[in-house]
Design an enzyme around this catalytic site. Structure first.
Site, PDB file in Angstrom:
ATOM      1  N   LEU A 105       0.814  -1.227   0.000  1.00 33.54           N
ATOM      2  CA  LEU A 105       0.000   0.000   0.000  1.00 33.54           C
ATOM      3  C   LEU A 105       0.845   1.273   0.000  1.00 33.54           C
ATOM      4  O   LEU A 105       0.401   2.315   0.473  1.00 33.54           O
ATOM      5  CB  LEU A 105      -0.989   0.001   1.180  1.00 33.54           C
ATOM      6  CG  LEU A 105      -1.973  -1.187   1.197  1.00 33.54           C
ATOM      7  CD1 LEU A 105      -2.897  -1.106   2.404  1.00 33.54           C
ATOM      8  CD2 LEU A 105      -2.806  -1.226  -0.089  1.00 33.54           C
ATOM      9  N   ASP A 157       5.377  -6.692   2.016  1.00 35.23           N
ATOM     10  CA  ASP A 157       6.421  -6.203   1.117  1.00 35.23           C
ATOM     11  C   ASP A 157       7.005  -7.361   0.300  1.00 35.23           C
ATOM     12  O   ASP A 157       7.213  -8.461   0.833  1.00 35.23           O
ATOM     13  CB  ASP A 157       7.517  -5.578   1.997  1.00 35.23           C
ATOM     14  CG  ASP A 157       8.436  -4.700   1.214  1.00 35.23           C
ATOM     15  OD1 ASP A 157       8.395  -3.478   1.428  1.00 35.23           O
ATOM     16  OD2 ASP A 157       9.211  -5.231   0.381  1.00 35.23           O
ATOM     17  N   TYR A 201      15.277   3.611 -12.865  1.00 38.63           N
ATOM     18  CA  TYR A 201      14.061   2.821 -13.103  1.00 38.63           C
ATOM     19  C   TYR A 201      14.218   1.931 -14.340  1.00 38.63           C
ATOM     20  O   TYR A 201      13.904   0.738 -14.311  1.00 38.63           O
ATOM     21  CB  TYR A 201      12.878   3.780 -13.281  1.00 38.63           C
ATOM     22  CG  TYR A 201      11.583   3.132 -13.700  1.00 38.63           C
ATOM     23  CD1 TYR A 201      10.776   2.495 -12.770  1.00 38.63           C
ATOM     24  CD2 TYR A 201      11.161   3.176 -15.030  1.00 38.63           C
ATOM     25  CE1 TYR A 201       9.573   1.908 -13.158  1.00 38.63           C
ATOM     26  CE2 TYR A 201       9.963   2.592 -15.418  1.00 38.63           C
ATOM     27  CZ  TYR A 201       9.173   1.962 -14.476  1.00 38.63           C
ATOM     28  OH  TYR A 201       7.993   1.378 -14.864  1.00 38.63           O
ATOM     29  N   ILE A 233       1.576  22.193 -20.492  1.00 37.91           N
ATOM     30  CA  ILE A 233       2.224  21.288 -21.456  1.00 37.91           C
ATOM     31  C   ILE A 233       3.706  21.604 -21.433  1.00 37.91           C
ATOM     32  O   ILE A 233       4.104  22.764 -21.590  1.00 37.91           O
ATOM     33  CB  ILE A 233       1.635  21.470 -22.869  1.00 37.91           C
ATOM     34  CG1 ILE A 233       0.201  20.907 -22.886  1.00 37.91           C
ATOM     35  CG2 ILE A 233       2.499  20.787 -23.915  1.00 37.91           C
ATOM     36  CD1 ILE A 233      -0.485  20.962 -24.238  1.00 37.91           C
TER      37      ILE A 233
HETATM   38  C1  UD2 Z   1       6.169   6.990 -19.158  1.00 41.32           C
HETATM   39  C2  UD2 Z   1       5.886   6.227 -17.873  1.00 41.32           C
HETATM   40  C3  UD2 Z   1       7.166   5.976 -17.132  1.00 41.32           C
HETATM   41  C4  UD2 Z   1       8.213   5.338 -18.024  1.00 41.32           C
HETATM   42  C5  UD2 Z   1       8.409   6.194 -19.276  1.00 41.32           C
HETATM   43  C6  UD2 Z   1       9.334   5.504 -20.256  1.00 41.32           C
HETATM   44  C7  UD2 Z   1       3.675   6.885 -17.164  1.00 41.32           C
HETATM   45  C8  UD2 Z   1       2.863   7.651 -16.163  1.00 41.32           C
HETATM   46  N1  UD2 Z   1       4.997   6.995 -17.040  1.00 41.32           N
HETATM   47  O1  UD2 Z   1       6.641   8.289 -18.847  1.00 41.32           O
HETATM   48  O2  UD2 Z   1       6.901   5.118 -16.023  1.00 41.32           O
HETATM   49  O3  UD2 Z   1       7.830   4.024 -18.340  1.00 41.32           O
HETATM   50  O4  UD2 Z   1       7.154   6.361 -19.949  1.00 41.32           O
HETATM   51  O5  UD2 Z   1       9.716   6.372 -21.269  1.00 41.32           O
HETATM   52  O6  UD2 Z   1       3.152   6.162 -17.996  1.00 41.32           O
HETATM   53  N2  UD2 Z   1       3.261  16.059 -19.852  1.00 41.32           N
HETATM   54  C9  UD2 Z   1       2.813  17.357 -19.958  1.00 41.32           C
HETATM   55  N3  UD2 Z   1       2.113  17.894 -18.912  1.00 41.32           N
HETATM   56  C10 UD2 Z   1       1.858  17.203 -17.765  1.00 41.32           C
HETATM   57  C11 UD2 Z   1       2.329  15.870 -17.661  1.00 41.32           C
HETATM   58  C12 UD2 Z   1       3.034  15.341 -18.728  1.00 41.32           C
HETATM   59  O7  UD2 Z   1       3.039  18.028 -20.972  1.00 41.32           O
HETATM   60  O8  UD2 Z   1       1.210  17.761 -16.855  1.00 41.32           O
HETATM   61  C13 UD2 Z   1       3.979  15.456 -20.987  1.00 41.32           C
HETATM   62  C14 UD2 Z   1       5.366  14.985 -20.590  1.00 41.32           C
HETATM   63  O9  UD2 Z   1       6.288  16.031 -20.698  1.00 41.32           O
HETATM   64  C15 UD2 Z   1       5.595  13.853 -21.579  1.00 41.32           C
HETATM   65  C16 UD2 Z   1       4.193  13.307 -21.856  1.00 41.32           C
HETATM   66  O10 UD2 Z   1       3.289  14.285 -21.394  1.00 41.32           O
HETATM   67  O11 UD2 Z   1       6.140  14.335 -22.762  1.00 41.32           O
HETATM   68  C17 UD2 Z   1       3.904  11.997 -21.136  1.00 41.32           C
HETATM   69  O12 UD2 Z   1       4.271  12.147 -19.774  1.00 41.32           O
HETATM   70  P1  UD2 Z   1       3.969  11.038 -18.677  1.00 41.32           P
HETATM   71  O13 UD2 Z   1       4.565  11.515 -17.403  1.00 41.32           O
HETATM   72  O14 UD2 Z   1       2.527  10.678 -18.668  1.00 41.32           O
HETATM   73  O15 UD2 Z   1       4.698   9.727 -19.217  1.00 41.32           O
HETATM   74  P2  UD2 Z   1       6.212   9.508 -19.744  1.00 41.32           P
HETATM   75  O16 UD2 Z   1       6.094   9.117 -21.177  1.00 41.32           O
HETATM   76  O17 UD2 Z   1       7.094  10.616 -19.396  1.00 41.32           O
END
Ligand code: UD2
Length: 314
Positions: free
Chosen positions: A37, A58, A146, A206
């Protein structure tokens, strides 16, 4: 669904894990959930009542693992420190959970006669290799603790197959979204954040110009991929992408969410996020071939369902 008699789901109170538990229970499978959790929530599985065995604990706890894995045919290993940035801030802790925890899950599985372990890996292992779409045979380029940890987990899975004959399948998730994804942290999935903003009538931020793109897959499709990975013979020993093979730009995503939520709000553009990759799109040829998997929920429908859930969680 081909019947699985008894399964352990680590991280079964989390976003993806809890949907998987729902599907397994619906298919008549006896399910044990192990979750500490830390990021999972009881409310994700409360509706299942005593139809599942919930154990709070865990994955590093060997004694406990040996107990909960006993009698299980399949283990779905979803528990992890799932945030890239958390792994950057505290790599040792993330390593303990994501690597040591994974080895303990694999070890307890092979000692207790588990047939197959299905493991959650990530598209993060590809790093920012500019070649698109991502195929599983590309050389990994991990850029965060990660990503290293997920890749290490894949190697351990393969080694446990070779050394002990344990069947393993590693699923490289692309960007997963859907109900129960927690929008509350700045590192939450972009869709959960955008849906929350749209529902509140607020502008999202964004990062960068919004031209970056992602391959978003609906959580129920990810669940189906997991079940197939557990039941289809050709999956054993494989590493498989779990995506849709399509992608959307982040600024177009906001536009679509605006349309579906009936709001027209201009986003705020902020500086690009450090370490962000520009494009991400999966090749799903391998998973289609070995599991017959094809995503069923298109982005628009997945967004409609997720929006409905954020408005009235069930
Ligand atoms: C995803 C996975 C991460 C890892 C990664 C591998 C998720 C939540 N995270 O990260 O665990 O596997 O892929 O590459 O699935 N963005 C905005 N505004 C916001 C939030 C995000 O513009 O408020 C953009 C962000 O800059 C990115 C895109 O949206 O370009 C996706 O962001 P994310 O955090 O949902 O996922 P990502 O691809 O960074």
């Amino acid at each position: 669904m081909e019947r699985i008699s008894h399964a352990l789901v680590t991280g079964g109170a989390g976003f993806i894990g809890s949907h998987l538990v729902d599907e397994l229970v619906a298919g008549g499978c006896r399910v044990t959930v192990l979750d500490n959790l830390s990021t999972g929530h009881r409310h994700n599985i409360d509706h299942l009542g005593d139809r599942i065995d919930f154990v709070e604990g865990d994955i590093r706890d060997e004694g406990l693992l040996n107990k909960v894995v006993k009698g299980c045919e399949v283990v779905f290993h979803q528990a992890a420190v799932v945030s890239v940035s958390q792994s950057v801030q505290d790599p040792s802790h993330a390593c303990e959970i994501n690597d040591l925890g994974t080895v303990r899950v694999l070890d307890a599985s092979r000692r207790n006669g588990v047939r197959r372990v299905v493991m959650a890996s990530s598209s993060a292992v590809y790093g920012d290799d500019p070649r698109m779409p991502k195929t599983e045979d590309m050389a990994p380029m991990p850029l965060s603790p990660y990503a290293v940890q997920k890749l290490t987990g894949e190697f351990y899975a393969s080694v446990f197959g070779g050394l002990y004959g344990l069947e393993t399948v590693c699923l490289r998730y692309f960007n997963v979204f859907g109900p129960r994804q927690d929008p509350s942290s700045p590192y939450s999935g972009v869709i959960s954040i955008f849906l929350k903003k749209a529902s509140a009538g607020e502008a999202p931020t964004i990062y960068g110009d919004g031209g970056q793109s992602r391959d978003f897959i609906y959580v129920k499709d990810v669940v189906r991929a997991n079940v197939l990975a557990a039941t289809e013979a050709p999956a054993a020993g494989q590493v498989l992408n779990v995506g849709t093979g399509t992608s959307i730009r982040i600024r177009d995503l906001w536009e679509l969410i605006g349309e579906l939520s009936n709001v027209k709000i201009d986003p705020v553009f902020g500086p690009p996020r450090a370490g962000d990759i520009r494009e991400s799109i999966s090749d799903i040829g391998r998973i289609r071939q070995s599991l017959g998997f094809k995503p069923r929920v298109v982005l628009r429908q997945g967004l409609i369902d997720t929006l409905a859930w954020y408005r009235a969680p069930s």
